[in-house]
Each structure stands twice: as C-alpha cells, then as structure tokens.
Design a protein around this motif. Structure first.
Motif, mmCIF file in Angstrom:
data_model
loop_
_atom_site.group_PDB
_atom_site.id
_atom_site.type_symbol
_atom_site.label_atom_id
_atom_site.label_comp_id
_atom_site.label_asym_id
_atom_site.label_seq_id
_atom_site.Cartn_x
_atom_site.Cartn_y
_atom_site.Cartn_z
ATOM 1 N N CYS A 62 -8.109 4.685 -1.084
ATOM 2 C CA CYS A 62 -7.731 3.380 -1.037
ATOM 3 C C CYS A 62 -7.902 3.176 0.567
ATOM 4 O O CYS A 62 -8.491 2.747 1.234
ATOM 5 N N CYS A 106 0.857 -1.545 0.384
ATOM 6 C CA CYS A 106 0.394 -0.234 -0.119
ATOM 7 C C CYS A 106 1.489 1.371 0.138
ATOM 8 O O CYS A 106 0.231 2.384 -0.252
ATOM 9 N N CYS A 152 1.604 2.727 -3.288
ATOM 10 C CA CYS A 152 0.619 2.568 -4.363
ATOM 11 C C CYS A 152 0.062 3.910 -4.983
ATOM 12 O O CYS A 152 -0.241 4.655 -3.358
HETATM 13 S S1 SF4 Z 1 -5.516 -0.516 -4.236
HETATM 14 FE FE1 SF4 Z 1 -5.341 -0.010 -1.633
HETATM 15 S S2 SF4 Z 1 -5.171 -2.114 -1.335
HETATM 16 FE FE2 SF4 Z 1 -4.541 -2.500 -3.250
HETATM 17 S S3 SF4 Z 1 -1.727 -1.996 -2.380
HETATM 18 FE FE3 SF4 Z 1 -3.662 0.129 -3.459
HETATM 19 S S4 SF4 Z 1 -4.087 1.035 -1.404
HETATM 20 FE FE4 SF4 Z 1 -3.254 -1.196 -0.591
#
Ligand code: SF4
Ligand code: SF4
Ligand code: SF4
Length: 485
Positions: free
Chosen positions: A430, A421, A424
């Motif tokens: 998210c 996370c 990301c």
């Molecule tokens: S989509 Fe959401 S849960 Fe998945 S890595 Fe990215 S921040 Fe984390």
C-alpha cells in the motif's frame, strides 16, 4: 510429481469470511499477499507440503470445465512465484515478486506508468468540496467551449511531453482539471495520446458533453468518470453550485453508455449527501454506468476550509460507507468502490481492483501551466512543483532520473513509513495510499495516512491488519474480525 512446500515465513493468515479472500503476512520479509478464494482454500487445506499433480487432478474432477486444470496450475505457479510456496526437490524458491506499488523496494528502476494531466484550473462548477484551487468561469450556457486560458500549456507541448514519457514506460494518462472539457483542444489531446498508444481516462463533470463529443469519447477513452453528488437535481446542483448540472451529467452518462463507453460515476460524500449514496448508485446504474466510485472529501484545495467542519463524515460513518459498498453493488448490479486506503476496503476489492493503491513513485502530474509535481498535489502545494515542461532545454528523462524530490519520494517509499502504516501488514504494497493527503496533513511524505491514524486512535483500525507481535506469530486465524472495521 511436483511437490511444493509452504513457506512458513508466511505464518500469519487471516481469512475474510464474507468474501473468501485472505491475506498472508511474512514478518521475515515484512511482506503481505492477498489470496483469492481458491488460493485461500489451497493454503488452508494443505499441511506442510502440497502435491500439485494431485491438487490439479482433484480440482479438475470437481470443476468439470475445460480449463479447470490449467486454472489451478496457474494458481500454484503464482503462489510459487510470489514466494509463498517453495520446491524441496532441488529447485530454488522463486524470487518474490511484490505488488507493483512496492516496486521501489525490489528494483532500482521506476517506470513512469501514468501521467495525470491537469489541463485547466478553470471550472464552470463551484463544488463546495473541490480539492483543487480552481477558478470559476461562467459557462452556464451551452455556448461554444472557450479557448484555453493564456497561461495554460497548449496541446502540442503536452503531446511532446507524452512522447518523451513513452521512453520511460508510459502506459496511460488521466485527463482532469478543473473541468477538462472547457478546453477547446481537449480532443487533440485525447486523439494525440491515443495515437501514441496510450490508455486515456478522463474525469469531467459532464456538463459540456454533446452527442458528437460523446462519440469521440466513447471511441477513444477507456474510462470516462463523471461526477454525481446526489440522485436529484435539488441535491447535486446545490452541492455543485451549478444549475442544470445534474440533468447534463445524467444525459452525458446516457449518451456515453449507449455508445458502449466505460462510464464511471464519482460521488464526493459528506454529511450533506450521506443519505443520497444508494439512490445515486441506482441512478448511475440506470444511466448505464459500469462502476460507482465513492470519494470521501479530502480537505485539499478549495476544500481546505472544511477542515474540522461538521459537514465531514466522522470515522464510524466512513467505515459504515466503506462496509456497505458490497450491499449496494449486489442490489444495483454495478461495481461500487470506496476510494480510500485498502484497510477501508474488503480484501476482495483490494485484490481485484487495487483499491486504495497509488503508484506514487510511478506517476507524474502535469499542472495547467506546465509545472511538474508528484500529482495534483502541486496545485495546492507550490513547494512540490519541481520543474516545468516549458523550461528551455527541458528533458523528462533527466528530470525523472535526477530530480531531488523524486529521489526523495523513492527513498522514502522504499523504506518503512511512519505512524500507523509502520504497524500495518499492508504497508509493503500500500505504501500509505494517498501520499499527497499525508503530506498536506503533516508536511511529510513519510507519515501515516490521516484516516488510518484517526481510525487507530479511535480504536477502529482492524486488528487483523496490525503486524502480529512475536508472541502471536504462527497464528492461523479464520475468525471473522470482530473489530468494527
Ligand atoms: S492501509 Fe495503507 S495507508 Fe492504511 S495504515 Fe495500512 S499501509 Fe497505511
Ligand atoms: S470538483 Fe470538479 S467540477 Fe467541482 S469545482 Fe472542482 S474541478 Fe470543478
Ligand atoms: S498521491 Fe493521492 S492525490 Fe496523488 S495521485 Fe496518489 S492518490 Fe491521487
């Protein structure tokens, strides 16, 4: 003349060719925004500045509809408010407004938007995948719905709790269980919540829905989600350990949809019913459902024993399912969602349906015995229960403001999460998707989502969602992502 400048902090731009949606990422603010196709075209088609009057006039000339100009004006305004467009003519750039799940980063107040009521731990089904520690009650007949179990909170206490929650911003409740329709006071809960002005969603296996109850639900509930684990009784009933449950679920969908209710089918998928997804989508569409949600089994509650079991989908299978939702959707004319972190969804679904988002810091779960937890995770992890609405002198306002676990969650989610996370671009909105799942895997609310970690380890995580390193800043990418996800 209204001239806007592109905020060049938003230097990473990826376009999803299949849908026309795109994401913009600012490393400076560590913030990400998803743009719809019109905003995407606007961003891509503009150099450093954008003449709003000209853009609006050109758009209105091409799309000769009464509200075309107003629509384009709204798009520009939203981009300005989000901080991706600025004004060079003396007006300060608008403060950024982040997505609701990132509210913890930008404000100290946390409205309690949603309460999940787990009104019973009992169920008439024996689903192999149940993520709650349910106890089975024998209700295979259509006899009278039983009274509530002795240790379950009765509806006057639940409604008094919801009344207290109104002052904290409560907008909606989800009624679930166990099987919520086993309770003989479920109508009191629903109508009482509606009288408080709340939106009501209910999750049920549909077994106990009668013509009369269908009328009540159609009238009062804004969403009725009914389980459907296969397209035939042979599959559905076997996986749910409940003979007759398929026919009853389908009949419930038909009774509800014929009354105009918003019905959603929910399918829990493993290798045992992987090939059933499309036939089940078709069956749900024929039965009047408006949407179809695909859950991948999470190994919580009774399903904990499935950990490392061969019935679970592997990562390529999960990705295949998540990528096929659009095909099923267009073939059967029903909204199809994959319920997982947004990196498993298209940018369009993440934008329009909030797929994968969990407003973890803006919700509470009330357990069957009145225990309070972040959500249903408290049913499986007693250490995450931090109050009870039946406690003497219970004050929700006090708990909401002073509870140490709630403060811990807010602090944790206000900062950068760990693991995948942290790398990301979607992290700011998210916030790790399902934190209960992360906790159950690692004992921490801060760790990366287990599926995203697994995808990353297997080199299946989409590269366009990884925060670009400094050497790759100012990249304008419009290429289809060649990665498998
Ligand atoms: S989509 Fe959401 S849960 Fe998945 S890595 Fe990215 S921040 Fe984390
Ligand atoms: S998944 Fe739902 S219907 Fe199945 S046993 Fe659990 S609570 Fe009951
Ligand atoms: S943390 Fe997970 S289980 Fe809890 S409400 Fe959010 S998505 Fe649902």
């Amino acid at each position: 003349m209204a001239i806007y400048t592109k905020n060049r902090d938003y230097s990473y731009h990826h376009v999803e060719v299949e849908t026309g949606y795109s994401l913009l990422y600012s490393r400076t603010d560590d913030n990400c925004l998803i743009l719809n196709p019109v905003a995407t075209a606007l961003w891509k088609g503009s150099a450093d500045t954008l003449d709003a009057d000209r853009v609006i006039a050109e758009f209105a000339a091409v799309f000769d509809t009464p509200n075309a100009a107003e629509y384009m004006g709204g798009v520009i305004e939203k981009m300005f408010r989000a901080g991706v467009l600025g004004r060079p003519d003396g007006q300060a750039q608008a403060p950024q407004q982040r997505t609701p799940t990132a509210a913890g980063k930008t404000t100290s107040s946390y409205p309690l938007n949603t309460v999940n009521l787990y009104i019973t731990s009992e169920c008439n089904s024996r689903c192999y995948h149940c993520y709650q520690p349910t106890s089975v009650v024998d209700r295979s007949s259509s006899g009278p719905i039983p009274l509530i179990a002795a240790d379950h909170v009765s509806h006057p206490f639940l409604l008094a709790f919801l009344q207290q929650a109104l002052a904290l911003g409560l907008k909606e409740i989800k009624i679930t269980g166990g099987e919520p329709l086993l309770r003989n006071d479920v109508e009191n809960i629903i109508t009482g919540a509606r009288a408080l002005g709340l939106k009501v969603c209910i999750e049920t296996n549909g077994y106990f829905i009668t013509e009369r109850l269908a009328s009540v639900l159609a009238q009062e509930a804004q969403l009725i989600a009914i389980s459907l684990d296969g397209a035939s009784a042979a599959v559905h009933d076997r996986l749910r350990g409940c003979p007759g449950s398929f026919d009853r679920a389908i009949h419930a969908m038909q009774m509800l949809s014929s009354r105009g209710a918003n019905v959603q089918a929910i399918m829990s998928v493993s290798r045992l019913n992987l090939g059933e997804i499309e036939p089940a989508v078709m069956k749900a569409a024929e039965s009047g459902c408006k949407s179809f949600k695909i859950n991948i089994i999470v190994t919580l509650g009774r399903a904990e024993r499935l950990q490392n079991s061969s019935v679970l989908l592997d990562m390529p299978q999960m990705l295949d399912v998540s990528r096929t939702t659009g095909t099923w959707e267009s073939r059967h004319h029903i909204d199809v969602f994959f319920d997982g972190p947004p990196c498993f969804a298209s940018l369009r679904d993440a934008f329009e349906n909030g797929v994968g988002a969990c407003c973890f810091t803006n919700l509470l779960g009330v357990l069957p015995n009145g225990g309070i937890s972040y959500c249903g995770i408290g049913n499986s992890c007693p250490e995450l229960v931090f109050g009870n609405i039946l406690d003497e002198g219970f004050s929700l306002a006090r708990l909401w403001e002073t509870s140490v676990p709630l403060q811990l969650a807010r602090r944790t989610l206000a900062n950068k999460l760990d693991g995948i996370c942290s790398q990301c671009v979607l992290e700011s909105s998210c916030k790790g998707s399902c934190r209960a799942f992360a906790y159950s895997h690692s004992g921490s609310l801060k760790n990366g989502h287990p599926w995203c970690e697994q995808a990353f380890q297997e080199k299946l995580f989409p590269t366009h969602l990884l925060i670009p390193d400094s050497a790759h800043r100012h990249v304008e990418s419009n290429q289809t992502n060649n990665q498998p996800m």
